[in-house]
Scaffold this active site. Structure first.
Site, PDB file in Angstrom:
ATOM      1  N   SER A 302      18.142  22.082  11.133  1.00 24.17           N
ATOM      2  CA  SER A 302      19.429  22.079  11.818  1.00 24.17           C
ATOM      3  C   SER A 302      19.254  22.635  13.221  1.00 24.17           C
ATOM      4  O   SER A 302      18.326  23.395  13.495  1.00 24.17           O
ATOM      5  CB  SER A 302      20.451  22.923  11.057  1.00 24.17           C
ATOM      6  OG  SER A 302      20.102  24.302  11.097  1.00 24.17           O
ATOM      7  N   ASP A 303      20.138  22.234  14.138  1.00 22.37           N
ATOM      8  CA  ASP A 303      20.191  22.919  15.410  1.00 22.37           C
ATOM      9  C   ASP A 303      20.871  24.269  15.182  1.00 22.37           C
ATOM     10  O   ASP A 303      21.437  24.521  14.115  1.00 22.37           O
ATOM     11  CB  ASP A 303      20.937  22.085  16.448  1.00 22.37           C
ATOM     12  CG  ASP A 303      20.509  22.412  17.869  1.00 22.37           C
ATOM     13  OD1 ASP A 303      19.922  23.495  18.089  1.00 22.37           O
ATOM     14  OD2 ASP A 303      20.750  21.593  18.774  1.00 22.37           O
ATOM     15  N   TYR A 304      20.834  25.100  16.161  1.00 22.85           N
ATOM     16  CA  TYR A 304      21.248  26.499  16.054  1.00 22.85           C
ATOM     17  C   TYR A 304      22.633  26.629  15.397  1.00 22.85           C
ATOM     18  O   TYR A 304      23.647  26.333  16.012  1.00 22.85           O
ATOM     19  CB  TYR A 304      21.273  27.104  17.456  1.00 22.85           C
ATOM     20  CG  TYR A 304      21.264  28.607  17.520  1.00 22.85           C
ATOM     21  CD1 TYR A 304      20.073  29.304  17.693  1.00 22.85           C
ATOM     22  CD2 TYR A 304      22.436  29.329  17.437  1.00 22.85           C
ATOM     23  CE1 TYR A 304      20.054  30.686  17.785  1.00 22.85           C
ATOM     24  CE2 TYR A 304      22.424  30.715  17.527  1.00 22.85           C
ATOM     25  CZ  TYR A 304      21.241  31.389  17.703  1.00 22.85           C
ATOM     26  OH  TYR A 304      21.233  32.767  17.798  1.00 22.85           O
TER      27      TYR A 304
END
Length: 759
Positions: A302-304
């Site tokens: 996942s992105d942040y």
């Protein structure tokens, strides 16, 4: 240096099974070794508690290597470091990100390998986007080189420095197509074109990963952001994206497929929702398409906190629900939020998540660690002497200088003002970027070495040799006036023969979360430009930017304009190389410069519409009141120091048979006094199809050197497959009929010739 990565065959991709995944994840590895890896991984999974499984999917910030001195045995840990160390020992963390430094790598890895129950090594990741300590041009700038070998070499150099600093995985390349220049993250990609995006995605993937994933200098490439993040509504970062599947598959997905085909083994899910479903919770995207249709064998990160943001999207009720949705959709590793560690054990116990799905995600992560050789050599990147030898090396700085000058695009040179002479002239370098040693790096240069920065002033002084011939005045700040600045600038300009106007954007204006409603030069800089231009001295604009910009007033009217992007460590030297003619400019725009911000999104490969505008005098046509539909500077545009004329295009045949090909040729004539390097671009248009097609599409390009006063013939093949488009059934198709062909220096230049495809 060329590097050929392992690329799985279609047969392997479709074979299925955990063993096949193991084979695909181990570049050039013998089948026996792949089986051993798989046996090791499955044995570990069988012995892991559900908490330890969740831990392998938990990615957290690296609190140990975020500062140069790092942390070492015997050091006192702060509370965050103590907690992270305890979590690693307990198997609750499987990966850390954005920490670097060989000195502390062994200490941190020991927490997992020597002090945890199962001894599974940590995966160290970082945002090594366009260099580590040695910083290369931002990706959009480098894309202006139209040089794939260069992109592969700079990615390789970044991987060498990153790998020596204890990094195993990079969160790059960003392969989002960027057609709305209001979007701040255009700077991180390769621009607006699909073909250019595909080619740079593959080149950068090859460069980062190299020949052997087990080698210390190999960084696992992570193509991001999956998917359609670059099409956010209004160019507003993190905003919704809504488009047909036809548009998605035609424009925004191909660069990801190109990266995967080049060997990328990690994908980062995006922040945006796509057609009402957030991408980090989109099973069709992350599982059905990515793993099922494309056969991707790596893992999705996942992105942040993007899986946590499913709650804000209104797609998940709470953190537990968000963890369930993301995991079941296909997000294998959770970045920063901690939701997987917190909720996976309970989700499995309740039956809301099958343990088989958790095991699948863990297997993907562990097989990737095995492919990187971390089980055999968990301490790669812990050699301080190696790190010191390769970081900021002369070879890397020379490459940064080469990349910088090849990324510069000369879009205007009225009267042949450039190149400038090194002697006999007085120059005034005016603008907020003249002596700047901060903004030249560009966004996502978080590990840069400030001591390696060469400012414009430093580069120009070094080239001129005589310091008295260059006066440097700031004139204004980037976004605010500077008291007395304009007055001082006018005095300097009046005393100079030529003004070098260093204006544009700061690195904070062209970055994540930096969408702009006005993509023009900030007002204080425009006022400075007008005052300096009023002196009557010739002006050369040195534009610093991370997107295509609206140019107006004295900036637009300057005699010469060099688009210099954010060129990185060697900025000053690279600009001086081009400005004074040691190297001619060879860059070409990867994005279209509109006349006005309000034209956004603006790109060359648009549809014709049923009411195309042929001129501004026509009414009731697809046009704005204030401007035409052409670009100020079109995609592909770029000048050099000798004018090159194009002959009419010649085709080897006026017809192309089904499954056949033909050749398009053009004669280039250099009417100048020095050799010219030209980028000949092949465009086509399908004049009538069952799915409306763009007015032009880039299908190839070739670089040619034309001697002074001489001519060369350049030929490019056009193949049957180049005519394919996605039909209504979303399958590649081609239809007989007429096609236009251009060989031209930009997407708006040249006259087409026509051929007929026959069945």
């Amino acid at each position: 240096m060329r590097h050929t990565p392992f690329v799985p065959t279609r047969r392997l991709l479709l074979a299925g099974g955990a063993l096949t995944a193991g084979l695909m994840l181990a570049p050039r590895m013998a089948a026996a070794q792949a089986r051993d890896n798989l046996a090791r991984v499955d044995d570990l999974i069988a012995r892991m508690t559900i908490e330890e499984k969740a831990g392998q999917l938990n990615l957290q910030n690296d609190p140990f290597r975020w500062r140069p001195e790092g942390v070492n045995p015997g050091d006192t840990l702060d509370s965050n470091q103590e907690q992270t160390a305890a979590d690693i020992r307990a198997g609750r963390i499987g990966a850390l990100f954005n920490g670097v430094g060989a000195k502390t790598t062994r200490f941190v890895q020991d927490l997992a390998v020597r002090e945890s129950r199962l001894g599974i090594p940590l995966l160290f990741a970082a945002d090594v986007v366009h260099g580590l300590k040695t910083t290369f041009p931002v990706p959009l700038g480098e894309a202006a080189s139209w040089d794939l070998d260069l992109a592969e070499r700079t990615a390789r150099a970044a991987a060498v420095e990153g790998g020596a600093a204890g990094v195993h995985q990079t969160y790059a390349p960003m392969v989002d197509i960027g057609r709305d220049q209001r979007w701040g993250r255009v700077v991180e990609g390769a621009g607006e074109d699909v073909l250019l995006g595909n080619l740079f995605a593959a080149a950068r993937t090859r460069g980062f990963q190299g020949d052997d994933l087990k080698h210390w200098s190999s960084l696992l490439a992570t193509a991001k952001h999956f998917a359609a993040y670059g099409a956010a509504e209004a160019g507003l970062d993190y905003n919704s994206t809504d488009m047909s599947e036809l548009e998605l598959r035609s424009v925004y997905l191909p660069p990801f497929k190109a990266a995967i085909d080049a060997g990328a083994l990690s994908i980062m899910s995006a922040f945006n929702d796509l057609n009402g479903v957030p991408t980090s919770g989109n099973k069709w995207l992350l599982t059905d398409l990515l793993h099922g249709e494309w056969g991707f064998a790596g893992f999705v990160v996942s992105d942040y906190t993007s899986e946590q943001e499913l709650i804000a999207h209104g797609f998940a009720a709470d953190g537990r629900d968000a963890a369930r949705i993301a995991l079941m959709a296909g997000v294998d590793m959770s970045m920063k939020s901690g939701l997987y560690m917190e909720h996976i054990p309970g989700l499995v116990q309740s039956g809301d998540v099958p343990v088989e799905r958790v095991d699948e995600a863990v297997r993907r992560v562990l097989m990737t660690k095995a492919a990187l050789g971390l089980f055999e050599n968990p301490y790669r990147g812990s050699d301080v002497r190696l790190e010191a030898r390769v970081t900021g090396s002369r070879e890397h700085l020379a490459l940064a200088r080469e990349a910088g000058r090849k990324s510069i695009v000369m879009v205007k040179n009225d009267g042949g003002l450039l190149p400038l002479p090194k002697t006999g002239k007085r120059y005034a370098l005016i603008g907020p970027f003249g002596d700047d040693r901060v903004d030249l790096f560009g966004p996502w240069s978080i590990f840069k070495d400030p001591d390696l920065a060469v400012s414009l002033e430093q580069g120009l002084r070094a080239a001129l040799g005589d310091g008295s011939s260059l006066t440097v005045v700031k004139g204004s700040n980037v976004e605010t006036p500077l008291e007395g600045g304009i007055e001082a600038a006018v005095i300097a300009a009046s005393q100079a023969d030529v003004v070098l106007l260093a204006v544009g954007e700061s690195q904070n204006m062209s970055a994540e979360a930096q969408s702009r409603v006005d993509i023009g030069i900030p007002e204080p800089q425009l006022a400075l430009a007008e005052a300096v231009a009023a002196t009557g001295k010739p002006v050369v604009v040195l534009l610093r930017n991370g997107r295509a910009m609206e140019l107006s007033g004295a900036v637009k009217d300057a005699r010469a304009i060099l688009v210099t992007w954010f060129l990185g460590s060697e900025t000053g030297n690279a600009v001086a190389d081009v400005l004074f003619g040691d190297h001619a400019p060879t860059g070409r725009l990867p994005v279209s410069f509109p006349h006005f911000s309000g034209q956004s999104p603006f790109y060359y490969a648009h549809k014709n519409t049923g009411r195309p505008a042929a001129s501004r005098d026509e009414g009731f046509k697809a046009q704005f009141r204030e401007t035409g539909n052409d670009a100020l500077y079109p995609f592909g545009h770029g000048l050099t120091y000798s004018p090159v004329q194009y002959s009419p295009v010649r085709l080897s045949s006026s017809t192309m048979p089904w499954n056949g090909e033909l050749t398009a040729s053009v004669t280039l004539t250099n009417v100048g006094e020095r050799p010219a390097e030209e980028v000949v671009q092949l465009y086509i248009r399908d004049r009538a199809a069952t799915i409306t097609q763009p007015v032009r599409l880039l299908k190839g390009f070739r670089r040619a050197v034309v001697p002074a006063g001489g001519s060369v013939e350049v030929s490019l093949p056009l193949k049957f497959d180049d005519l394919l488009f996605l039909g209504a059934d979303l399958r590649p198709t081609v239809e007989p009929g007429e096609f236009d062909v251009w060989l031209a220096p930009s997407a708006e230049a040249g006259e087409p010739v026509r051929f007929t495809l026959t069945r």
